[in-house]
Every structure is written in structure tokens, then in C-alpha cells.
Design an enzyme around this catalytic site. Structure first.
Site, PDB file in Angstrom:
ATOM      1  N   SER A  69       0.793  -1.231   0.000  1.00  0.00           N
ATOM      2  CA  SER A  69       0.000   0.000   0.000  1.00  0.00           C
ATOM      3  C   SER A  69       0.825   1.281   0.000  1.00  0.00           C
ATOM      4  O   SER A  69       0.260   2.359  -0.170  1.00  0.00           O
ATOM      5  CB  SER A  69      -0.943   0.021   1.200  1.00  0.00           C
ATOM      6  N   LYS A  72       0.295   3.361  -2.977  1.00  0.00           N
ATOM      7  CA  LYS A  72      -0.897   4.219  -3.145  1.00  0.00           C
ATOM      8  C   LYS A  72      -0.526   5.701  -3.170  1.00  0.00           C
ATOM      9  O   LYS A  72      -1.258   6.523  -3.728  1.00  0.00           O
ATOM     10  CB  LYS A  72      -1.905   3.928  -2.030  1.00  0.00           C
ATOM     11  N   TYR A 196      -4.442  -2.442  -9.885  1.00  0.00           N
ATOM     12  CA  TYR A 196      -4.245  -2.290  -8.427  1.00  0.00           C
ATOM     13  C   TYR A 196      -3.293  -3.355  -7.864  1.00  0.00           C
ATOM     14  O   TYR A 196      -2.331  -3.040  -7.155  1.00  0.00           O
ATOM     15  CB  TYR A 196      -5.615  -2.351  -7.735  1.00  0.00           C
ATOM     16  N   TYR A 248      -4.320   3.911   8.191  1.00  0.00           N
ATOM     17  CA  TYR A 248      -5.665   3.366   8.439  1.00  0.00           C
ATOM     18  C   TYR A 248      -6.137   3.771   9.827  1.00  0.00           C
ATOM     19  O   TYR A 248      -5.959   4.919  10.224  1.00  0.00           O
ATOM     20  CB  TYR A 248      -5.678   1.839   8.249  1.00  0.00           C
ATOM     21  N   VAL A 266       1.307  -3.656   3.830  1.00  0.00           N
ATOM     22  CA  VAL A 266       1.325  -4.941   4.540  1.00  0.00           C
ATOM     23  C   VAL A 266       2.570  -5.778   4.253  1.00  0.00           C
ATOM     24  O   VAL A 266       2.761  -6.831   4.858  1.00  0.00           O
ATOM     25  CB  VAL A 266       0.069  -5.822   4.283  1.00  0.00           C
TER      26      VAL A 266
END
Ligand code: GLN
Length: 314
Positions: A69, A72, A196, A248, A266
Site C-alpha cells: 500500500s 498508493k 491495483y 488506516y 502490509v
């Protein structure tokens, strides 16, 4: 700026590495993506890229890992370059307070993800990048962008990780289909997820990642060159999103402990930005309960404290 009496950065990294290298409580390596569970939990890499061009490294700083991630941040930058503020009609800018792959929030919010750094938001961002392209062209554009940022043409995607996640990414399929039902994905779900999953499978070392993120510490400019990647304002806003949403439902705690904009993945990597000073990449594969690198977060807490880089310092 760093306090006058802050120790030299190489000394700080060496000390942090020495303190954490043999830590027993390292969290748990992600296993919901089968290919990731083979990674050695003992790995620990630390890199600092200063905006003046100097860099400092410790431990496994040159071992590539799955940035997941953290990618992103780069796709968000690309999508903003394509559609500008129109992106915000399809993705919010608020912290989610939920897990990175939460489904329940999407229902309340009618298929508009809370922010671009949770999975649902990043899937919309992938849909934006896909416009006018075949998936392989969109993936190629992302890889070229990250290579350009890091000034390193050896950066690649790990095809095994991409394949592994494509085969098991049931929650991401659920999120994507749900958004498609609300009209917030414009392309075929499999194509969007193809983009993605591949950008999540980008493989970078801490050295490469710190370099790739350095434009965010340098008012939107590449380090060591006159090239502007984004405007100062856009760099500032991406940093704001990283601070509020980059971890998050652990974002508040990360701000509390580290005090820097940061984005976790992760795979156990974290990119953190000390605006005007440096970008920092850390990697330790074991994760805490929120899916963020356990030792990586501790390493950043120690680095930010010793170098006096918290953005909340007076
Ligand atoms: N590719 C991962 C997923 O979609 C990314 C999650 C993460 O790094 N937090 O589940």
C-alpha cells in the site's frame, strides 16, 4: 530543522538498528497474500534520503520488498496529475477509522471511499489511471513513474506477488464490485484490479523507496534536480493525507508517536516524510494489529525523536 545538538544521522540509524535487530516481539507477517508469508521476519532495513542529496542506510536497506500500500502514494500522485481536483468527486479526504479493507463503510457512504489511501480509494485511483489505456499500459506508466522518481530503472513488479494476490484478493473484488454497482468504477472490475494488484506488487528496497518519496519532502521537486514532480501545494496536500489517513485506523497513533506524514504497506514497509528535510523508508515484515509494520513504526518513532523531526515540534 533538526536541533543543533541532534546526533549525526548515520549514528542515529546505526543505534536504532542495533536496538531493534534482535527484538523478539516483531509482530506477525501478513499471510492473507500467500506469497508474502515466505518473507523472513528478521529483516530490518532503514534509509534516510535528505533533500540536500545525502543519504544514510542501515541493515537490509538494499533488499527489495513488496511495498504494497505504500504504492498508493505514487498512484494518487499520478491520478491527481491526470484529473486534478475532479478526483475528489469520487474519493473523500477523511480518515476512515476502519481497517484498510473495510466494506461496511462503503455502504454508508454510497460507494465513495473515505480517502485514497485505503483499499477502496486506491481502487478508484487505479480506475482513474486506467482511463484511455489497456491495463498493461497503465501498469507500465506507474512503473515508469516510480523509476523516474527513484532515478532507478531496475525497479520492477514482482509477478509472483501480483499473481498471488489476484488469486486470493476476494475482499478487494468485493470492494470493487460494490463500487461498480454505485457507478464509481468506470472500467471492468478485473482490469481495474489488475492495475491495483500489480502496483501493490512493486518491489523496492528502503534506499529506492526513500529516494522515490523524496519529492514530497522537497516541496514537490526531485532531489538533486530542478524537475518539479508536483506543485508545492500538491506535495503539501499529499503529505496531509498521509498524516491523517496513511496508517488506516492506526493513523492517530502514528501521528502521536512519530509525528510525521507516513504511509504503510502490509509488506512491512513505511515511507515517512519530514517536510523540507528528508524522506525515510523503513522495512520490517512483522505487522501490528492494524496491519502496520511493528518494528518499522518503532524505528520511525526513535528516528523522529532523536533527529527532532516531528512536525509538531516547536
Ligand atoms: N495489496 C494489499 C491489499 O489490497 C494492500 C494492503 C496494504 O498494504 N495495507 O490487501
Amino acid at each position: 530543522m533538526p536541533a543543533r545538538d541532534a546526533p549525526p544521522l548515520q549514528l542515529i540509524l546505526d543505534r536504532v538498528y542495533a536496538r531493534l535487530r534482535d527484538e523478539v516481539d516483531r509482530g506477525k507477517v501478513a499471510d492473507y497474500i500467500p506469497e508474502l508469508k515466505h518473507v523472513d521476519p528478521q529483516r530490518l532495513g532503514l534509509s534516510i534520503q535528505m533533500v540536500d542529496g545525502q543519504s544514510f542506510h542501515a541493515g537490509d536497506a538494499d533488499t527489495p520488498f513488496s511495498i504494497q500500500s505504500v504504492s498508493k502514494v505514487f498512484t494518487l500522485t499520478l491520478a491527481l496529475g491526470k484529473v486534478g481536483d475532479a478526483l475528489w468527486r469520487r474519493v473523500g479526504r477523511e480518515p476512515s477509522g476502519s481497517a484498510f479493507n473495510s466494506i461496511v463503510q462503503l455502504e454508508y457512504e454510497h460507494g465513495i471511499p473515505r480517502n485514497p489511501l485505503i483499499n477502496a480509494g486506491a481502487i478508484v485511483v487505479a480506475d482513474v489511471i486506467l482511463a484511455g489505456h489497456a491495463p498493461r499500459e497503465a501498469i507500465g506508466e506507474i512503473v515508469r513513474f516510480v523509476r523516474f522518481l527513484a532515478d532507478d530503472d531496475t525497479i520492477t513488479i514482482d509477478p509472483e506477488v501480483a499473481r498471488s494476490e489476484t488469486a486470493t484478493g476476494f475482499r478487494n473484488h468485493a470492494l470493487a464490485n460494490y463500487m461498480r454497482a454505485f457507478g464509481n468504477l468506470h472500467h471492468d472490475v478485473d482490469k481495474v484490479l489488475g492495475v491495483y494488484f500489480h502496483h501493490c506488487a512493486l518491489s523496492l528496497s528502503c534506499r529506492q523507496l526513500a529516494r522515490a518519496g523524496a519529492f514530497l519532502a522537497n516541496r514537490g521537486r526531485l532531489v538533486g534536480g530542478a524537475n518539479s514532480v508536483v506543485s508545492e501545494e500538491r506535495a503539501r496536500r499529499i503529505n496531509a493525507l498521509m498524516l491523517t489517513c496513511g496508517h488506516y485506523d492506526g493513523s492517530g497513533d502514528f501521528a502521536f508517536r512519530v509525528g510525521l506524514p507516513g504511509k504503510s504497506g502490509v509488506g512491512g514497509g513505511i515511507l515517512a516524510i519530514a517536510p523540507g528535510i528528508a524522506s525515510i523508508a523503513v522495512w520490517s515484515p512483522g505487522l501490528n494489529a492494524n496491519g502496520n509494520s511493528q518494528l518499522g513504526s518503532r524505528a520511525l518513532e526513535m528516528i523522529a525523536r532523536e533527529a527532532d523531526w516531528s512536525i509538531f515540534s516547536g
